[in-house]
Scaffold this active site. Structure first.
Site, PDB file in Angstrom:
ATOM      1  CE  LYS A  91      -3.453   0.227   3.066  1.00 35.66           C
ATOM      2  NZ  LYS A  91      -4.841   0.413   2.562  1.00 35.66           N
TER       3      LYS A  91
ATOM      4  NE  ARG B 215      -6.189   3.964   4.993  1.00 33.45           N
ATOM      5  CZ  ARG B 215      -7.486   3.970   4.675  1.00 33.45           C
ATOM      6  NH1 ARG B 215      -8.154   2.844   4.585  1.00 33.45           N
ATOM      7  NH2 ARG B 215      -8.099   5.111   4.460  1.00 33.45           N
TER       8      ARG B 215
ATOM      9  N   GLY C 278      -7.969  -7.117   5.174  1.00 37.38           N
ATOM     10  CA  GLY C 278      -8.806  -7.216   6.367  1.00 37.38           C
ATOM     11  C   GLY C 278      -8.182  -7.971   7.522  1.00 37.38           C
TER      12      GLY C 278
ATOM     13  CG  MET D 157      -2.315  -7.253   9.859  1.00 37.12           C
ATOM     14  SD  MET D 157      -0.646  -6.868   9.363  1.00 37.12           S
ATOM     15  CE  MET D 157      -0.888  -6.375   7.689  1.00 37.12           C
TER      16      MET D 157
ATOM     17  NE  ARG E 297      -5.753  -4.301  -3.552  1.00 40.27           N
ATOM     18  CZ  ARG E 297      -6.233  -4.644  -2.372  1.00 40.27           C
ATOM     19  NH1 ARG E 297      -5.438  -4.843  -1.346  1.00 40.27           N
ATOM     20  NH2 ARG E 297      -7.533  -4.772  -2.202  1.00 40.27           N
TER      21      ARG E 297
ATOM     22  CG  HIS F 232      -8.943 -49.501  -7.381  1.00 39.34           C
ATOM     23  ND1 HIS F 232     -10.262 -49.293  -7.694  1.00 39.34           N
ATOM     24  CD2 HIS F 232      -8.439 -50.274  -8.368  1.00 39.34           C
ATOM     25  CE1 HIS F 232     -10.553 -49.927  -8.814  1.00 39.34           C
ATOM     26  NE2 HIS F 232      -9.466 -50.543  -9.244  1.00 39.34           N
TER      27      HIS F 232
ATOM     28  CB  SER G 107      10.558 -42.275 -17.393  1.00 38.06           C
ATOM     29  OG  SER G 107       9.471 -41.454 -17.039  1.00 38.06           O
TER      30      SER G 107
ATOM     31  CB  CYS H  83       6.174 -40.434 -16.206  1.00 36.10           C
ATOM     32  SG  CYS H  83       6.783 -41.904 -15.379  1.00 36.10           S
TER      33      CYS H  83
ATOM     34  CE1 TYR I 215       8.974 -38.052 -20.613  1.00 40.29           C
ATOM     35  CE2 TYR I 215      11.009 -38.324 -21.869  1.00 40.29           C
ATOM     36  CZ  TYR I 215       9.994 -38.862 -21.084  1.00 40.29           C
ATOM     37  OH  TYR I 215      10.000 -40.188 -20.775  1.00 40.29           O
TER      38      TYR I 215
END
Lengths: 890, 890
Positions: free
Chosen positions: A21, A90, A99, A101, A333, A452, A772, A840, A860
């Site tokens: 802020k 603030r 909201g 603090m 912001r 499963h 892999s 994978c 990959y």
């Protein structure tokens, strides 16, 4: 060290020190926008306060010095009995914590300055209202006197006056109320401070203290904001939006945060303070109302909004107040947005020339895509409160679904033909697969992320909430019960429920769902991402349908096709069971020969869809008992038969089956007879699989597709395992090729999913053409966690208590699992330079893990089809974040 | 390259090249002992032969050259029709492989040389007997014609003649037999070669070929002899022990190989060839007989034996032949011996000044001690064949026992009071512990090396054979059945059986057992070993009784006391179960408070026994369900009650229990809620344990013992787990010390048994004052093997097929597990220089693994009490083998 910064002394990039802020107020001041003057006390002071428990001795001298500058700017003096300056105090941390603090408005009011304000505004009601608000806020926040006491007193007053609205209370009454409020403070053995300087000092300290209040701590836990950052404290001259019809307050986004549309979007409340908007007492008007009421102010605001967007080069979230026709900017912001909007804004801004393609790619969060890529429950419908949240389980398979609850796989198949059903089971087993496929979603009471239910659901792309231990399924009576707010709710077959597999939430009723949409903007963005990334992205897909989906999402191959998932089909399972129950290798081969045509078709389907792209097929992995009925169920049946039909042939048959299941049962199946171990003990199974693969590839080649086969042997821990199995299967592959008269491009490789494989990767690479990393199992073995047990029993607690920073099954553990992977990559490449390396496990779709894969220079990642776009984006972001020399195509 | 060595050209240290037999023949020749002249063809030639499939082209030229030297020495010529030289052709590898490869005697005989031999010996029977033996041997070994055909023909001949003994067949008949034998060869399309040179070449090739015959390969597999060593081939002038009463043959050990006593020990057979001794046709006489029959030869042999022992500095195994009063040495090698003898000989030889203490320590094999340290079945009794071997299982807990079979824990307690019993169970569970303790031995059908039965049995030092899947236990009828030689044998309650927990063998009947004995020589040897070793040796012991045993065996502390074993006691288990079933932490604490006095007594006992030595106590490790009845049993009971007594309160109670067991059940308990995870979720359990430990230590200190406590937290994978638990327990420890008013020397440390702990050991060392590698679990997780499942299902096959070189649960896997340990040691010491590091898995008692621990410079190994002497010896041997500068105290 400078501890207090006037707004004009700060900049937007000083968020660490001034908080979000403060930094943005400074930036707006700096570029000449109308911002009420003020200053920011740094986060350093907050950290110092947390350490020492009190404010630095000379802080207030510095504050007073800056306050004088503010006084000069506005032409008022703090505490002046004639023309008093009021300020707001603030909090404002580096990361927004809305909201969480404390904030104090109208500070500087006391009995004398209130009189001066009345004189100046000619509006006693306004002043007493502000004064009573200030006392309440100050008492609550600074002096720890319960707010409730003040609210009750105000409510009594309204009752006495016979009014309902705050605004109906006249000035006199408010004046009395102020005295009563001071009395409440007195009754607590304290006095409301009349000295504005003391008020200020106490308020500053309270703001810093509020960094560690309970709700702020919880919020930071959830949002993963470090606890040691501290907040800044902003002191700013008050402006009042509640001084009449030429006043007001509002909030706005510079573009639509839900859709991304380039149009100013916001709300405005005339004659009101920000507080009133938040409190929701009055319904705000759309921004257009401001255009009609104050066209000049509106035009000025439009200009400022546009200027801020161009300055910040992003969609902004703005707060403003109009005091007697003058526009003041109170906050700006970067605006939060939905996934859909994030994509559109990023792409639009490139087209508008505001940002480059690299920046666009970096701006969209992978989680934004996740939102967009699955069916999701309609947020607005949920917000109505019509659909109570009744339980929460594990988010086992993403996506959302609504349907009628059914408690039996057969019923799911029956009812599922006519209407959407959700299959609810204590846990699932192979017998349930038909019913699972017939359902829109799956909900289980027990079982973890690799249960499963979870594995099958993810495999088939069905939303699933697993391990939802709050529900108690009563199969016999086809219902489940769950405690909701202390009452037992019963859901019976046919009742509507909705599940969100992305959050694990379960709702009562049929919540409308929204289908995923791939917008043209997303296509564009992903196309840009592809130009930046180095990692290739493949998909885990077992069926042609999944493969087609993956291809549509941009997969560049299949990184994991699980052959055993194909075993669960209704026509196939009986043959698989026959194969397992076979007493001799000959009988086993006979059953396998009947499975072969099915598998060949499966593989042919994959090769057709993926034409020309590599397809990695993993040979059978799970222990054989996974394909048989559950031990517990069989035992139950046998016991029942023993008592009711002791001489039946059925009993003999069931006993035989039970005995085989007993033989195959394992103490720790995860570490038992599975993967390559099965292939060594029962080579005929994988011989059949490789025959099917090679025959399918031959047929695919004949049909003009261009199959590239990578045959993957799972669970290798010692190079000899791979060697023995590979030698045998190379023989099979060559025999098929000779028989079919073709040459197929094929490779043999292995999963690295056992620590020993990673530790001896140099040796293993001698026998493997590719690696892999199966990071699911590797995480299980490196941590010694059985995922099924850990997730339900202690992992959630570990993450909650910060014993583990993350769930390692979601985000790859760099220090442990990652270190092993790194060792293996190094040793593997040293032994075989052209070794292809991928991953994978489920981490292949997790952005943080993808970044790690990029750092390790893997070839990959492979993930579920739905996560392919996320992986493409994450891979590009990783590449961009780690680029050394920037060569960007704007 | 020289390929053929005359005996005088070789030496004892050329075993690699000349094989054991050849090298020792050379050595004996070299030091002037009477050895029939000959030469050795090197193992190089054999390796060359294996590669190329034929002998080197010019090998026979070299052979003939050496043969000429032999001819000169003996004054005969090979193939000479007047005075022919006969030779033997024998294999002889680096490592002895008795009877595995081929030998041919009497080579050089043909129709003409036979006539010359008859002329020279005037003994046609002897010559035709030699000739027929030669044809048979040659045909069998070289020409691959089944020996059986010749034997049958000989049997027919004897039947025709009406005689039973070979020696009764007259010369004429043998002469005819020779012709018939040649005819048999002819009928196989071959001709028996009359050319002695060709005979020799074919025989040499056959010897090399025999290196790879099936039985030799199997033998090498079993004995772990590399397959690529090859054999040498020894060609030596024949001498004949069967030339009359002034001839004979014998074998001898220079000391008694069973007891080690320093006295010549052997057998002698007059008028016989070595073959006859081996065939066992005639019963040999004790060596003393030779003294009486040929005192001069005996004196000469005594002298040679003594000389060889002094020359080789070890007990020797000798073969000799006397031909017409002349003594010839045919073989010498270091003699095999029992454990008892090995120890005595080594110690005696130091006292005799033959060897140094270091050499004595290196000479006794750890397996020698193992033999001596457990009760074992009487070998002689087994050799009678009275006790059939009926099954083989896993050698789960060492030692042997005989007793009456019982099939129920309660029966074991009842019958066990009066007579020795062996408890036979499908598998065991906590309810069986009482019965297990009442038994002399335990036999289970299922379960591996870490099954309940195995763990408890080892813990209590009870012999156990586990996972003996050949037997089928029928609990209901109190019997087991087992297939023996195709017949079903039934063993009922009360029948005697015997088990050998060191081999896994199960015998029918009550085999007498022999108690272990620690001889004074062993005490001496171990005392010397202690002077060489650097590793300290501790014991895994849970009870004062075990601790006392360990101390007697030389343990220098307790490296692992498993606190949960103490939970199984009859008085304790109900309280433990109550604790587990408790619904609230309060109820749990209440139950724990009743357990505390028991645990305190347990610990006090350990401190008293170990006075002054460190005691490492591991906090609770196994999952809680291990203390409850088995799920399957409960399910069975509930189902039965549901069908028979659906309204009984018993059913309700059992259902409640079943539900809790279901909640606690895990898919993979090995990777589930246990170890430190339990301590995090239920801190009250370990709080009780630490309270008990510290109170016991305080009491021990008051009583004048000097407790050194090491509290070990198991299964840590992330430093935070250790941190959280340690901080809490440090508090508890300090509170107890404050309350008791004492200062105790205590440390907190952790087991490293999860790969992640090893990978992040640097971090973990920040919180741990010591590490103890739990190599059992570490091996399980690094390999991804559940020991319970692997050992029965595939590990044996893996080792058999050489997929794994060793069972990694027996000998530590250096490449995988070892590499992790090495990383952890390095990182741990780098982070905390004084970190104490040990190992407490079963590898702590395995010599090869102990050597690895020495190389890694661990501080100690910990093993079961019975293995402490072995570990002391192995640690000394490791130190001696790795010494750089030799400073030996002779």
């Amino acid at each position: 060290m400078k501890r207090v910064y006037l707004f004009e002394e700060g900049r937007a990039d000083m968020r660490d020190l001034l908080g979000g802020k403060g930094a943005n107020l400074a930036e707006m001041t700096h570029i000449g926008l109308p911002v009420p003057p003020g200053f920011t006390i740094t986060t350093d002071v907050c950290r110092d306060y947390m350490r020492r428990g009190r404010l630095p001795d000379d802080l207030m001298d510095e504050v007073r010095e800056k306050l004088q500058v503010v006084e000069q700017r506005v032409g008022k003096r703090f505490g002046d009995p004639e023309n008093p300056l009021l300020v707001s105090v603030r909090s404002g941390a580096k990361f927004s914590m809305p909201g969480m603090m404390d904030t104090i408005l109208n500070l500087g009011l006391n009995d004398r300055t209130a009189q001066a304000m009345i004189r100046l505004t000619q509006n006693p009601r306004f002043v007493y209202d502000a004064y009573r608000r200030f006392i309440m806020m100050f008492s609550d926040v600074v002096m720890d006197i319960p707010k409730k006491l003040f609210e009750e007193r105000f409510a009594e007053l309204k009752a006495r006056l016979g009014v309902t609205q705050d605004t109906e209370v006249p000035a006199d009454a408010l004046k009395t109320l102020v005295e009563e409020f001071k009395q409440i403070v007195h009754e607590h053995g304290k006095e409301f401070p009349q000295d504005p300087s003391l008020q200020l000092e106490m308020a500053i300290e309270a703001v810093f203290r509020s960094w560690n209040n309970e709700r702020a701590v919880i919020y930071r836990e959830r949002e993963k904001i470090p606890h040691d950052l501290g907040t800044a404290c902003n002191v700013q001259a008050m402006v009042f939006g509640n001084m009449g019809d030429d006043s007001g307050t509002g909030v706005a986004f510079t573009r639509n945060p839900a859709t991304g549309e380039k149009v100013l979007y916001g709300e405005f409340l005339p004659n009101a303070q920000g507080e009133d908007v938040v409190a929701g007492i009055r319904t705000p008007l759309p921004l257009d109302a401001l255009r009609d009421m104050m066209p000049e102010v509106y035009r000025q605001f439009l200009e400022i909004a546009d200027r801020l967007e161009r300055h910040y080069r992003d969609m902004m979230d703005l707060e403003f107040t109009i005091e007697r026709g003058t526009l003041w900017m109170l906050q700006c912001r970067v605006g939060k947005r939905t996934g859909r909007a994030a994509v559109k804004i990023a792409v639009d801004m490139v087209h508008e020339g505001l940002i480059g393609r690299d920046e666009a790619v970096l701006r969209v969060q992978p989680s934004h895509l996740d939102q967009v890529l699955h069916p999701h429950l309609d947020e607005r419908a949920l917000a109505t409160g019509e659909y109570p949240l009744i339980a929460q389980g594990l988010s086992a398979s993403p996506g959302a679904a609504s349907g009628r609850a059914v408690f039996d796989a057969k019923r799911a198949i029956e009812r599922g033909k006519a209407e959407p059903v959700i299959l609810v089971r204590p846990e699932t087993n192979p017998d349930d697969v038909g019913g699972m496929l017939a359902s829109k979603g799956i909900l289980t009471e027990r079982g973890g992320m690799t249960s499963h239910a979870a594995v099958v659901a993810r495999g088939f792309g069905i939303p699933c909430v697993a391990g939802c231990e709050a529900i108690h399924v009563d199969e016999e009576n086809a219902l489940f019960t769950v405690e909701v707010n202390g009452e037992t709710l019963t859901v019976r077959e046919g009742d509507y429920i909705s599940i969100d597999g992305s959050t694990g939430n379960v709702y009562l009723g049929a919540v409308p769902t929204q289908e995923p949409e791939i917008s043209p903007e997303m296509m564009t963005l992903l196309h840009w991402a592809d130009q930046f990334r180095r990692l290739r992205v493949r998909a885990n897909a077992d069926t042609p349908k999944d493969a087609a989906k993956a291809l549509a999402f941009g997969a560049e191959g299949i990184g994991l096709a699980r052959t055993e998932h194909m075993f669960f089909g209704a026509e196939r399972l009986p043959i698989v069971q026959e194969m397992i129950l076979a007493k001799t290798a000959k009988e086993r081969r006979e059953a396998l020969s009947r499975l072969l045509p099915f598998q060949r078709e499966d593989f042919l389907g994959l090769f057709e869809v993926m034409r020309g792209l590599p397809v990695t097929i993993r040979l059978i992995d799970p222990p054989l008992h996974e394909f048989l009925p559950r031990y517990e169920d069989l035992l139950r049946e046998v016991l029942l038969l023993e008592l009711t039909a002791p001489d039946s042939p059925q009993l003999a048959e069931k006993r035989r089956l039970l005995q085989r299941v007993e033989e195959l049962r394992e103490a720790n199946p995860m570490l038992g007879l599975r993967g390559v171990r099965l292939s060594i003990l029962y080579p005929e199974i994988v011989e059949m699989q490789v025959t099917a693969i090679m025959e399918a590839a031959a047929e695919a080649q004949r049909r003009g597709y261009d199959p590239h086969v990578e045959i993957m042997i799972p669970l290798v821990g010692h190079v000899n395992e791979l060697k023995v199995v590979r030698e045998n299967l190379e023989r099979v592959a060559k025999e098929v090729m000779a028989h079919e008269g073709v040459q197929i491009d094929y490779k043999f490789g292995t999963m690295i999913e056992i620590p020993r494989a990673a530790l001896t990767a140099g040796e293993i690479a001698q026998e493997a053409q590719f690696f892999s990393f199966g990071t699911n199992d590797l995480t299980q073995t490196v941590f010694g966690f059985s995922r099924d047990d850990a997730e339900g029993k202690f992992l959630a607690y570990y993450v909650e208590q910060k014993i583990l920073p993350e769930n390692p099954f979601v985000t790859l553990d760099r220090a442990g699992v990652g270190r092993l992977i790194e060792m293996a990559v190094r040793a593997g490449r040293a032994a075989r330079r052209e070794l292809k390396i991928g991953i994978c496990g489920e981490h292949g779709g997790d952005p943080a893990s993808i970044e790690f894969c990029h750092e390790l220079e893997l070839d990959y990642v492979s993930c579920s089809p739905y996560r392919v776009p996320i992986a493409r984006l994450a891979a590009a972001q990783a590449a961009l974040r780690h680029r050394v020399a920037v060569t960007v195509d704007k």
